[in-house]
Motif scaffolding. Sequence first.
Motif: not given
Length: 105
Positions: A20-31, A60-72
Motif C-alpha cells: 500500500a504505497g510504501s508500506f507492507q505487512l507480512r506475518a506467518k503463524i504456525g505449529w 520440544s514436541r509441540n511449539a507455536g511459532v509466529f513471525d511478523g514484519e513491517a516494511v517501509w
Amino acid sequence: MRQPRPIPSRGGFKLETPQAGSFQLRAKIGWQHGFGDRAADKALRLGSAALFVVECAPLSRNAGVFDGEAVWRLSPATTIGAGYSGMIVNAGETHAAKATLTVGF
C-alpha cells in the motif's frame, strides 16, 4: 553408527498484504511438531582429538511459532523494516526482534 535425527514438521499459513504505497505487512503463524528422539546431546570429535559432549536443551514436541514484519519503502532501491519472531513451547519461550535496512544497487 549414526543416531536418528528428529524430523520436524510445520503447519500454518502466511499472510502478506499488497504493498500500500510504501508500506507492507507480512506475518506467518504456525505449529511445529518434532517426531522421534528429540534429545540434543551429541558426542563429537575434532580430527583425532579426544571425544567431547555438547549438551543442549531438548527439542520440544509441540511449539507455536509466529513471525511478523513491517516494511517501509523509502525509495525504489531502499527499504527499512522491523520484525518479531517468537516460539512458545510447554517448557518456555523464545523471542527475537530484528531491524533491517536494505539498499539495492
